[in-house]
Design a protein around this motif. Structure first.
Motif, mmCIF file in Angstrom:
data_model
loop_
_atom_site.group_PDB
_atom_site.id
_atom_site.type_symbol
_atom_site.label_atom_id
_atom_site.label_comp_id
_atom_site.label_asym_id
_atom_site.label_seq_id
_atom_site.Cartn_x
_atom_site.Cartn_y
_atom_site.Cartn_z
ATOM 1 N N TYR A 30 0.831 -1.020 -0.203
ATOM 2 C CA TYR A 30 -0.043 0.081 -0.026
ATOM 3 C C TYR A 30 0.801 1.309 -0.025
ATOM 4 C CZ TYR A 30 -4.847 -1.517 0.389
ATOM 5 O OH TYR A 30 -6.154 -2.155 0.171
ATOM 6 N N GLN A 31 1.903 1.412 0.577
ATOM 7 C CA GLN A 31 2.852 2.436 0.770
ATOM 8 C C GLN A 31 3.444 2.688 -0.601
ATOM 9 O OE1 GLN A 31 6.908 1.888 2.414
ATOM 10 N NE2 GLN A 31 6.827 4.002 3.066
ATOM 11 N N ARG A 32 3.777 1.756 -1.412
ATOM 12 C CA ARG A 32 4.210 1.721 -2.828
ATOM 13 C C ARG A 32 3.112 2.453 -3.627
ATOM 14 N NH1 ARG A 32 7.958 -3.828 -2.883
ATOM 15 N NH2 ARG A 32 9.781 -2.966 -1.657
ATOM 16 N N GLY A 33 2.104 1.801 -3.462
ATOM 17 C CA GLY A 33 0.905 2.187 -4.342
ATOM 18 C C GLY A 33 0.364 3.455 -4.104
ATOM 19 N N LEU A 34 0.271 4.022 -3.011
ATOM 20 C CA LEU A 34 0.042 5.282 -2.821
ATOM 21 C C LEU A 34 0.868 6.352 -3.116
ATOM 22 C CD1 LEU A 34 -2.370 3.661 -1.203
ATOM 23 C CD2 LEU A 34 -2.123 5.632 0.462
ATOM 24 N N SER A 35 2.048 6.005 -3.240
ATOM 25 C CA SER A 35 3.474 6.981 -3.475
ATOM 26 C C SER A 35 3.182 7.250 -4.878
ATOM 27 C CB SER A 35 4.697 6.189 -2.958
ATOM 28 O OG SER A 35 4.886 6.025 -1.424
ATOM 29 N N ASN A 54 -15.143 -7.035 4.223
ATOM 30 C CA ASN A 54 -13.834 -7.045 4.958
ATOM 31 C C ASN A 54 -13.160 -5.699 4.733
ATOM 32 O OD1 ASN A 54 -13.104 -10.194 5.242
ATOM 33 N ND2 ASN A 54 -14.014 -9.587 3.423
ATOM 34 N N SER A 55 -13.037 -4.906 5.860
ATOM 35 C CA SER A 55 -12.673 -3.507 5.862
ATOM 36 C C SER A 55 -10.887 -3.676 5.999
ATOM 37 C CB SER A 55 -13.133 -2.943 7.328
ATOM 38 O OG SER A 55 -12.532 -3.250 8.588
ATOM 39 N N ASN A 56 -10.217 -4.593 6.267
ATOM 40 C CA ASN A 56 -8.815 -4.809 6.344
ATOM 41 C C ASN A 56 -8.444 -5.805 5.286
ATOM 42 O OD1 ASN A 56 -10.159 -3.862 9.006
ATOM 43 N ND2 ASN A 56 -8.239 -2.814 8.816
ATOM 44 N N ALA A 57 -9.010 -6.008 4.495
ATOM 45 C CA ALA A 57 -8.585 -7.178 3.305
ATOM 46 C C ALA A 57 -7.292 -7.229 3.027
ATOM 47 C CB ALA A 57 -9.710 -7.405 2.313
ATOM 48 N N HIS A 58 -6.461 -8.435 2.779
ATOM 49 C CA HIS A 58 -5.221 -8.433 2.395
ATOM 50 C C HIS A 58 -5.361 -8.333 0.747
ATOM 51 C CE1 HIS A 58 -2.418 -9.417 5.531
ATOM 52 N NE2 HIS A 58 -3.178 -8.687 5.835
ATOM 53 N N ILE A 59 -4.767 -7.569 -0.130
ATOM 54 C CA ILE A 59 -5.132 -7.491 -1.330
ATOM 55 C C ILE A 59 -3.928 -7.938 -2.541
ATOM 56 C CG2 ILE A 59 -6.749 -5.780 -1.347
ATOM 57 C CD1 ILE A 59 -3.467 -4.804 -1.796
ATOM 58 N N TRP A 60 -2.856 -8.499 -1.748
ATOM 59 C CA TRP A 60 -1.827 -8.648 -2.730
ATOM 60 C C TRP A 60 -2.043 -9.825 -3.915
ATOM 61 C CZ3 TRP A 60 1.123 -13.104 -3.157
ATOM 62 C CH2 TRP A 60 0.891 -14.133 -2.253
ATOM 63 N N ARG A 61 -2.723 -10.753 -3.468
ATOM 64 C CA ARG A 61 -3.226 -11.801 -4.189
ATOM 65 C C ARG A 61 -4.247 -11.335 -5.199
ATOM 66 N NH1 ARG A 61 -2.829 -17.121 -0.754
ATOM 67 N NH2 ARG A 61 -3.386 -15.620 0.983
ATOM 68 N N LEU A 62 -5.072 -10.647 -4.725
ATOM 69 C CA LEU A 62 -6.183 -10.234 -5.583
ATOM 70 C C LEU A 62 -5.629 -9.075 -6.658
ATOM 71 C CD1 LEU A 62 -9.270 -9.313 -5.928
ATOM 72 C CD2 LEU A 62 -8.890 -7.358 -4.344
ATOM 73 N N SER A 63 -4.612 -8.250 -6.238
ATOM 74 C CA SER A 63 -3.969 -7.831 -7.236
ATOM 75 C C SER A 63 -3.372 -8.419 -8.429
ATOM 76 C CB SER A 63 -2.871 -6.531 -6.817
ATOM 77 O OG SER A 63 -3.684 -5.521 -5.848
ATOM 78 N N ALA A 64 -2.562 -9.374 -7.967
ATOM 79 C CA ALA A 64 -1.816 -10.258 -8.852
ATOM 80 C C ALA A 64 -2.781 -11.159 -9.727
ATOM 81 C CB ALA A 64 -0.892 -11.237 -7.995
ATOM 82 N N ILE A 65 -3.700 -11.680 -9.172
ATOM 83 C CA ILE A 65 -4.636 -12.242 -9.970
ATOM 84 C C ILE A 65 -5.465 -11.484 -11.171
ATOM 85 C CG2 ILE A 65 -6.411 -13.897 -10.015
ATOM 86 C CD1 ILE A 65 -5.431 -14.891 -7.177
ATOM 87 N N SER A 66 -6.027 -10.548 -10.326
ATOM 88 C CA SER A 66 -6.907 -9.405 -11.348
ATOM 89 C C SER A 66 -6.198 -8.866 -12.445
ATOM 90 C CB SER A 66 -7.729 -8.857 -10.474
ATOM 91 O OG SER A 66 -6.738 -7.764 -9.810
ATOM 92 N N GLY A 67 -4.789 -8.632 -11.959
ATOM 93 C CA GLY A 67 -4.025 -7.616 -12.936
ATOM 94 C C GLY A 67 -4.194 -6.069 -12.630
ATOM 95 N N VAL A 68 -5.124 -5.813 -11.323
ATOM 96 C CA VAL A 68 -5.186 -4.599 -11.308
ATOM 97 C C VAL A 68 -4.388 -4.095 -9.871
ATOM 98 C CG1 VAL A 68 -6.972 -3.143 -10.135
ATOM 99 C CG2 VAL A 68 -7.734 -4.706 -11.817
ATOM 100 N N ASP A 69 -3.748 -3.160 -10.043
ATOM 101 C CA ASP A 69 -3.069 -2.467 -9.103
ATOM 102 C C ASP A 69 -3.938 -1.645 -7.881
ATOM 103 O OD1 ASP A 69 -1.322 -1.145 -7.340
ATOM 104 O OD2 ASP A 69 0.165 -0.449 -8.959
ATOM 105 N N VAL A 70 -4.363 -2.663 -7.091
ATOM 106 C CA VAL A 70 -5.401 -2.282 -5.964
ATOM 107 C C VAL A 70 -4.924 -0.739 -5.209
ATOM 108 C CG1 VAL A 70 -6.699 -2.598 -4.045
ATOM 109 C CG2 VAL A 70 -6.633 -4.207 -5.798
ATOM 110 N N PRO A 71 -3.733 -1.046 -4.826
ATOM 111 C CA PRO A 71 -3.291 0.117 -3.898
ATOM 112 C C PRO A 71 -3.081 1.578 -4.820
ATOM 113 C CG PRO A 71 -1.868 -1.746 -3.238
ATOM 114 C CD PRO A 71 -2.897 -2.189 -4.655
ATOM 115 N N TYR A 72 -2.801 1.459 -5.935
ATOM 116 C CA TYR A 72 -2.490 2.519 -6.634
ATOM 117 C C TYR A 72 -4.142 3.156 -7.191
ATOM 118 C CZ TYR A 72 -2.452 5.231 -11.115
ATOM 119 O OH TYR A 72 -2.155 6.330 -12.079
ATOM 120 N N HIS A 73 -5.034 2.298 -7.192
ATOM 121 C CA HIS A 73 -6.267 2.764 -7.470
ATOM 122 C C HIS A 73 -6.869 3.574 -5.957
ATOM 123 C CE1 HIS A 73 -7.558 1.619 -11.519
ATOM 124 N NE2 HIS A 73 -6.419 0.873 -11.355
ATOM 125 N N VAL A 74 -6.761 2.924 -5.113
ATOM 126 C CA VAL A 74 -6.908 3.314 -3.671
ATOM 127 C C VAL A 74 -6.580 4.854 -3.727
ATOM 128 C CG1 VAL A 74 -6.624 3.296 -1.072
ATOM 129 C CG2 VAL A 74 -7.318 1.221 -2.794
#
Length: 306
Positions: free
Chosen positions: A42-47, A276-296
């Motif tokens: 998330y830090q990298r995505g928001l950066s 889930n308010s605190n869902a881990h998203i690294w596998r979701l991002s990897a599988i979907s191909g969507v950079d979730v932290p960047y979109h956040v």
């Protein structure tokens, strides 16, 4: 606040432009590598959107609960410590997700109450009464819950993550055995959705919009969670599935949440399983191909500028 990870100098306490706002990612880094990596992601995505992004462990904040002015801080709170999130809000910070949303999502009793109040479809659900130490649950209450939802049924602890604390009961004896073994927990008895056995959908909703989705399947378990051995695949949700996930996020007041949908007999994800308010998203991002932290990060920028 000192730097634990990331870049950027300490900012002044004066009012700031949105583009200069300090963003703090708070995570319980002491829980292990998986949680540390989640915070880093998330830090990298928001950066990519914000210039100043810090990564701070939750326990570091415990010594800073008084005499702190956080009015210039935007905090992406990845932990479930509702009290700490509330302290940060009281100190003036903007906390995403809010302490109230985290509290609702982390207690499945409250989650289902809010989803039902919003008119969303959930499995038939009965809350079991809380018990005092050494108190046994009344037999008629268990039998009443079984009659309400039918067999087989699912028993859930109100607090749990990664598919744990969820149990399948095939018989009345199973129900009593599980309830007795978990007598000190807050429990729900819930309808088992056979059409979704071992499979479900995870949709990530950010600022009211579904941005990513995957389908999850487990060949041997009634739960589809990836952390329990399930397998994920990219998935394009229907308009109805997106709308249901977005309505679920709104029902719990969540800005950045993972919504789990169960399949009905028509193979549509039309039943809300969890939010889930605190869902881990690294596998979701990897599988979907969507950079979730960047979109956040993008969504937070748009929300702040609105």
């Amino acid at each position: 606040m000192e730097m634990r990870s990331g870049s950027g100098d300490r900012l002044s306490q004066s009012p700031m432009r949105t583009e200069d706002r300090e963003v703090v990612v708070v995570a319980n880094l002491g829980l292990g590598e998986k949680f540390f990596d989640h915070g880093i992601l998330y830090q990298r995505g928001l950066s990519k959107t914000f210039e100043h992004v810090e990564l701070v462990s939750t326990e570091y904040l415990l010594s800073r609960v008084t005499h702190v002015d956080r009015r210039h801080e935007l905090i992406l709170f990845l932990d479930k410590d509702v009290a700490v999130a509330e302290v940060l809000e009281l100190q003036g910070a903007t906390v995403i997700n809010s302490s109230l949303s985290i509290a609702i999502c982390d207690d499945k009793r409250r989650t289902y109450a809010h989803l039902a109040a919003a008119g969303l479809r959930i499995p038939k659900t009965v809350m079991m009464p809380p018990l005092y130490p050494k108190q046994k649950i009344a037999t008629h209450l268990v039998l009443s819950a079984v009659a309400e939802v039918g067999l087989p049924l699912v028993i859930k602890e109100a607090n749990g993550s990664f598919g744990a604390q969820v149990y399948l009961a095939q018989t009345v004896d199973d129900v009593f055995a599980i309830v007795d073994a978990l007598a000190d927990r807050q429990l729900l008895v819930q309808e088992f959705i056979a059409s979704s056995r071992g499979r479900d959908l995870r949709l990530q909703v950010v600022n009211g919009r579904c941005i990513a989705a995957i389908a999850r399947q487990h060949p041997d378990d009634f739960r589809a969670n990836l952390s329990a051995g399930g397998v994920g695949a990219p998935y394009k949700p229907s308009a109805a599935e997106c709308a249901l996930a977005e309505a679920s996020a709104a029902a719990v007041g969540g800005f950045n949440v993972g919504v789990d949908l169960l399949f009905d007999d028509a193979n549509e994800g039309s039943i809300v399983c969890e939010v889930n308010s605190n869902a881990h998203i690294w596998r979701l991002s990897a599988i979907s191909g969507v950079d979730v932290p960047y979109h956040v990060g993008l969504a937070l920028r748009q929300w702040l500028c609105a």
